[in-house]
Design a protein around this motif. Structure first.
Motif, PDB file in Angstrom:
ATOM      1  N   ALA A  45      37.858  46.150  53.418  1.00 10.47           N
ATOM      2  CA  ALA A  45      38.953  45.754  52.695  1.00 10.47           C
ATOM      3  C   ALA A  45      40.283  45.946  52.946  1.00 10.47           C
ATOM      4  O   ALA A  45      41.212  45.131  53.047  1.00 10.47           O
ATOM      5  CB  ALA A  45      38.809  46.415  51.267  1.00 10.47           C
ATOM      6  N   ARG A  64      42.216  39.909  46.023  1.00 11.06           N
ATOM      7  CA  ARG A  64      41.052  40.609  46.478  1.00 11.06           C
ATOM      8  C   ARG A  64      40.252  41.551  45.449  1.00 11.06           C
ATOM      9  O   ARG A  64      39.085  41.415  44.873  1.00 11.06           O
ATOM     10  CB  ARG A  64      41.338  41.494  47.837  1.00 11.06           C
ATOM     11  CG  ARG A  64      40.240  42.102  48.494  1.00 11.06           C
ATOM     12  CD  ARG A  64      39.330  41.061  49.277  1.00 11.06           C
ATOM     13  NE  ARG A  64      38.402  42.222  49.863  1.00 11.06           N
ATOM     14  CZ  ARG A  64      37.017  41.905  50.309  1.00 11.06           C
ATOM     15  NH1 ARG A  64      36.665  40.699  49.828  1.00 11.06           N
ATOM     16  NH2 ARG A  64      36.535  42.762  50.979  1.00 11.06           N
ATOM     17  N   TYR A 112      35.669  35.629  48.639  1.00 11.76           N
ATOM     18  CA  TYR A 112      35.382  37.194  48.460  1.00 11.76           C
ATOM     19  C   TYR A 112      34.386  37.365  47.256  1.00 11.76           C
ATOM     20  O   TYR A 112      33.683  38.077  47.483  1.00 11.76           O
ATOM     21  CB  TYR A 112      37.012  37.676  48.151  1.00 11.76           C
ATOM     22  CG  TYR A 112      37.866  37.826  49.379  1.00 11.76           C
ATOM     23  CD1 TYR A 112      37.543  37.876  50.473  1.00 11.76           C
ATOM     24  CD2 TYR A 112      39.274  37.424  49.092  1.00 11.76           C
ATOM     25  CE1 TYR A 112      38.288  37.813  51.741  1.00 11.76           C
ATOM     26  CE2 TYR A 112      40.054  37.738  49.913  1.00 11.76           C
ATOM     27  CZ  TYR A 112      39.672  37.776  51.189  1.00 11.76           C
ATOM     28  OH  TYR A 112      40.732  37.743  52.453  1.00 11.76           O
TER      29      TYR A 112
END
Length: 167
Positions: A45, A64, A112
């Protein structure tokens, strides 16, 4: 014939490389300290969101975190009720696309979220799906927070262009 078209401002600098390596390593350490089973996701990440400026990192980080939450939630529900059933998996990916459209998330966030769902649903685990989803969300969040802190504490400096001699 030129195969590569490089823009100097997009090439990583030594400073950016050091910042990124440090941030990824700190992410793993923090995730291990909070006993995350797959601490490497924190580093991944961090690497995904680590940008040159805090503003660019923050924008990608928000996207994200939201995408991971969506993917983990839908993945946990899908895995809990349907397991690794591929028809249910296909419908869950489609549903994430609808949620992404509804939340006005870009295709990157949809990607994602879909990756998170795939990890939760298709990788066999011994823990319940909601725990796997929660762990995934925490691991990714740790990585993002570390990336933001490093970008805020150690901003990357843009090189100052040299003055021309005729000015």
């Amino acid at each position: 014939m030129k195969f590569w078209n490089w823009q100097k401002e997009n090439l990583p600098s030594i400073g950016h490389s050091v910042r990124t390596a440090l941030a990824a390593t700190v992410s793993v350490i923090v995730a291990r300290l909070v006993h995350m089973p797959e601490a490497y996701w924190a580093a991944i990440a961090t690497l995904v969101v680590m940008q040159s400026s805090l503003g660019a990192t923050l924008t990608l980080s928000i996207e994200r975190v939201v995408a991971t939450a969506v993917g983990a939630s839908v993945g946990a529900v899908e895995a809990n009720y349907f397991g690794a059933n591929l028809a249910a998996f296909m419908l869950a990916i489609f549903f994430i696309g609808l949620l992404s459209y509804g939340f006005r998330l870009e295709k990157t966030a949809y990607r994602y979220a879909s990756v998170t769902l795939t990890i939760i649903v298709l990788i066999p685990r011994t823990n319940p799906a909601w725990i796997v989803g929660l762990h995934r969300f925490i691991e990714v969040s740790v990585g993002i927070v570390v990336a933001l802190l490093v970008a805020a504490i150690w901003p990357e400096r843009r090189p100052v262009p040299a003055k021309r001699g005729d000015e």
